[in-house]
Design an enzyme around this catalytic site. Structure first.
Site, PDB file in Angstrom:
ATOM      1  CG  HIS A 159      -7.566 -11.633 -67.837  1.00 37.41           C
ATOM      2  ND1 HIS A 159      -8.686 -11.455 -68.617  1.00 37.41           N
ATOM      3  CD2 HIS A 159      -7.262 -10.382 -67.363  1.00 37.41           C
ATOM      4  CE1 HIS A 159      -9.040 -10.175 -68.619  1.00 37.41           C
ATOM      5  NE2 HIS A 159      -8.196  -9.505 -67.874  1.00 37.41           N
TER       6      HIS A 159
ATOM      7  CB  CYS B 186       4.999 -21.425 -50.645  1.00 34.94           C
ATOM      8  SG  CYS B 186       4.623 -22.637 -51.920  1.00 34.94           S
TER       9      CYS B 186
ATOM     10  CB  CYS C 282       0.830 -26.028 -52.022  1.00 32.37           C
ATOM     11  SG  CYS C 282       2.580 -25.820 -52.316  1.00 32.37           S
TER      12      CYS C 282
ATOM     13  CB  CYS D 201       3.896 -25.152 -48.378  1.00 36.01           C
ATOM     14  SG  CYS D 201       2.605 -24.049 -48.985  1.00 36.01           S
TER      15      CYS D 201
ATOM     16  CB  SER E 167     -17.875  -8.579 -74.822  1.00 37.78           C
ATOM     17  OG  SER E 167     -17.151  -8.737 -73.616  1.00 37.78           O
TER      18      SER E 167
HETATM   19  P1  NAD Z   1     -16.670 -12.313 -73.647  1.00 42.06           P
HETATM   20  O1  NAD Z   1     -17.194 -13.663 -73.309  1.00 42.06           O
HETATM   21  O2  NAD Z   1     -17.077 -11.172 -72.817  1.00 42.06           O
HETATM   22  O3  NAD Z   1     -17.065 -11.957 -75.152  1.00 42.06           O
HETATM   23  C1  NAD Z   1     -16.799 -12.832 -76.200  1.00 42.06           C
HETATM   24  C2  NAD Z   1     -17.230 -12.180 -77.485  1.00 42.06           C
HETATM   25  O4  NAD Z   1     -16.840 -13.032 -78.542  1.00 42.06           O
HETATM   26  C3  NAD Z   1     -18.742 -12.006 -77.610  1.00 42.06           C
HETATM   27  O5  NAD Z   1     -19.037 -10.614 -77.706  1.00 42.06           O
HETATM   28  C4  NAD Z   1     -19.132 -12.751 -78.891  1.00 42.06           C
HETATM   29  O6  NAD Z   1     -19.940 -11.969 -79.742  1.00 42.06           O
HETATM   30  C5  NAD Z   1     -17.783 -12.942 -79.580  1.00 42.06           C
HETATM   31  N1  NAD Z   1     -17.660 -14.179 -80.361  1.00 42.06           N
HETATM   32  C6  NAD Z   1     -18.087 -15.420 -80.076  1.00 42.06           C
HETATM   33  N2  NAD Z   1     -17.719 -16.279 -81.038  1.00 42.06           N
HETATM   34  C7  NAD Z   1     -17.036 -15.564 -81.968  1.00 42.06           C
HETATM   35  C8  NAD Z   1     -16.392 -15.880 -83.194  1.00 42.06           C
HETATM   36  N3  NAD Z   1     -16.365 -17.126 -83.679  1.00 42.06           N
HETATM   37  N4  NAD Z   1     -15.789 -14.881 -83.895  1.00 42.06           N
HETATM   38  C9  NAD Z   1     -15.812 -13.595 -83.432  1.00 42.06           C
HETATM   39  N5  NAD Z   1     -16.409 -13.236 -82.278  1.00 42.06           N
HETATM   40  C10 NAD Z   1     -16.997 -14.210 -81.545  1.00 42.06           C
HETATM   41  O7  NAD Z   1     -15.101 -12.472 -73.733  1.00 42.06           O
HETATM   42  P2  NAD Z   1     -13.909 -11.479 -73.344  1.00 42.06           P
HETATM   43  O8  NAD Z   1     -14.144 -10.141 -73.931  1.00 42.06           O
HETATM   44  O9  NAD Z   1     -12.668 -12.209 -73.657  1.00 42.06           O
HETATM   45  O10 NAD Z   1     -13.994 -11.303 -71.766  1.00 42.06           O
HETATM   46  C11 NAD Z   1     -14.269 -12.393 -70.941  1.00 42.06           C
HETATM   47  C12 NAD Z   1     -13.238 -12.741 -69.882  1.00 42.06           C
HETATM   48  O11 NAD Z   1     -13.413 -14.129 -69.647  1.00 42.06           O
HETATM   49  C13 NAD Z   1     -11.805 -12.596 -70.273  1.00 42.06           C
HETATM   50  O12 NAD Z   1     -11.214 -11.851 -69.301  1.00 42.06           O
HETATM   51  C14 NAD Z   1     -11.212 -14.025 -70.262  1.00 42.06           C
HETATM   52  O13 NAD Z   1     -10.151 -14.087 -69.353  1.00 42.06           O
HETATM   53  C15 NAD Z   1     -12.264 -14.920 -69.737  1.00 42.06           C
HETATM   54  N6  NAD Z   1     -12.583 -16.083 -70.599  1.00 42.06           N
HETATM   55  C16 NAD Z   1     -11.586 -16.754 -71.232  1.00 42.06           C
HETATM   56  C17 NAD Z   1     -11.904 -17.851 -72.016  1.00 42.06           C
HETATM   57  C18 NAD Z   1     -10.773 -18.576 -72.718  1.00 42.06           C
HETATM   58  O14 NAD Z   1      -9.638 -18.532 -72.258  1.00 42.06           O
HETATM   59  N7  NAD Z   1     -11.037 -19.225 -73.856  1.00 42.06           N
HETATM   60  C19 NAD Z   1     -13.219 -18.270 -72.163  1.00 42.06           C
HETATM   61  C20 NAD Z   1     -14.228 -17.566 -71.473  1.00 42.06           C
HETATM   62  C21 NAD Z   1     -13.888 -16.456 -70.695  1.00 42.06           C
END
Ligand code: NAD
Length: 245
Positions: free
Chosen positions: A122, A133, A154, A156, A195
């Site tokens: 992502h 650009c 940007c 541009c 999740s």
């Molecule tokens: P999600 O938020 O849908 O799910 C996160 C999961 O992590 C939850 O089901 C929860 O039970 C679990 N969790 C929380 N703390 C935990 C721990 N300490 N140990 C184990 N499990 C734990 O996240 P996703 O499935 O990554 O999907 C969300 C989208 O959001 C992704 O596409 C991502 O790009 C983006 N996102 C990224 C970030 C980041 O870069 N840190 C943060 C939030 C969302």
């Protein structure tokens, strides 16, 4: 299965694996202070994803997005550091058989922990792209502008956007293909802190499973793929992974 037996089985699976691939999500960075989207304390319990994580809304009102980014995401991101989950995965790459981390995260913390082979499905919020650009630049170059220029533009004149995949945007084909191939090649596929509901990313564990890999899921909450997994551990990922060493 009681906890100690779960951890013993987990250690057995990982140590017997010759080709391990990990797939990480927001839960992996929760212990670095970056909120998840779903689960307890998730951003979606407070903010509307149709506004801050949606491409169409970004185009409609980029100032909303950038204000949210500046006020909510940036301060968290700036002070976040890799935690034991990132560090243990990086160690598994050097000392074990972890061949690749496929991540949905956009925070760059795997790389900061020293992980070399990372496939970012992502994108990465530490980089910015111009929608006109297509020039990419480090976030620091743009961060300074946010006090005076909203939304930031940007040189541009084009609109700048963090180089991340928002809902409504396609995933980069090269990255998707690379992660698909990694899932086909591995003998063990380890999901950490996801999740498993965001598509098409959530298909990747299925690819591994269909190709005969063992599927292990470490996540605090249940996921839709739990019934297909060889092992599910509903505990904090740092605690579980550290049991390996
Ligand atoms: P999600 O938020 O849908 O799910 C996160 C999961 O992590 C939850 O089901 C929860 O039970 C679990 N969790 C929380 N703390 C935990 C721990 N300490 N140990 C184990 N499990 C734990 O996240 P996703 O499935 O990554 O999907 C969300 C989208 O959001 C992704 O596409 C991502 O790009 C983006 N996102 C990224 C970030 C980041 O870069 N840190 C943060 C939030 C969302």
């Amino acid at each position: 299965m009681e906890t100690t037996a779960e951890l013993k089985y987990f250690t057995e699976i990982i140590s017997q694996s010759k080709h391990l691939v990990a797939f990480t999500g927001a839960g992996c960075s929760a212990e670095s202070g970056i909120p998840t989207y779903r689960g307890e304390g998730g951003l979606w319990t407070k903010y509307d994803p149709d506004k801050f994580a949606n491409y169409d809304y970004f185009i409609k009102d980029p100032t909303y997005f950038w204000s949210f980014f500046k006020e909510i995401r940036l301060p968290i991101l700036e002070k976040s550091e890799p935690n034991d989950t990132h560090r243990t995965l990086a160690r598994l790459e050097v000392e074990g058989n972890l061949k690749m981390v496929i991540t949905q995260n956009i925070d760059g913390l795997h790389q900061l922990a020293g992980q070399k082979n990372v496939c970012e499905l992502h994108g990465n919020t530490r980089q910015v792209v111009c929608l006109t650009c297509a020039k990419k630049m480090p976030f620091e170059e743009v961060g300074k502008k946010l006090d005076t220029e909203m939304p930031p533009l940007c040189a541009c004149g084009g609109l700048l956007k963090p180089d991340v995949v928002l809902f409504g945007e396609a995933l980069p084909q090269k990255v998707l293909l690379e992660s698909w191939q990694a899932a086909q090649l591995c003998d063990t596929f380890l999901v950490v802190g996801s999740s498993l509901v965001v598509q098409p990313a959530a298909q990747i564990p299925l690819v591994a499973r269909k190709n005969g890999a063992k599927l292990v899921i470490i996540n605090l909450d249940p996921t839709p793929l739990d019934s297909l997994a060889d092992l599910v551990i509903n505990q904090k990922s740092s605690d579980v992974l550290q049991a390996l060493f």
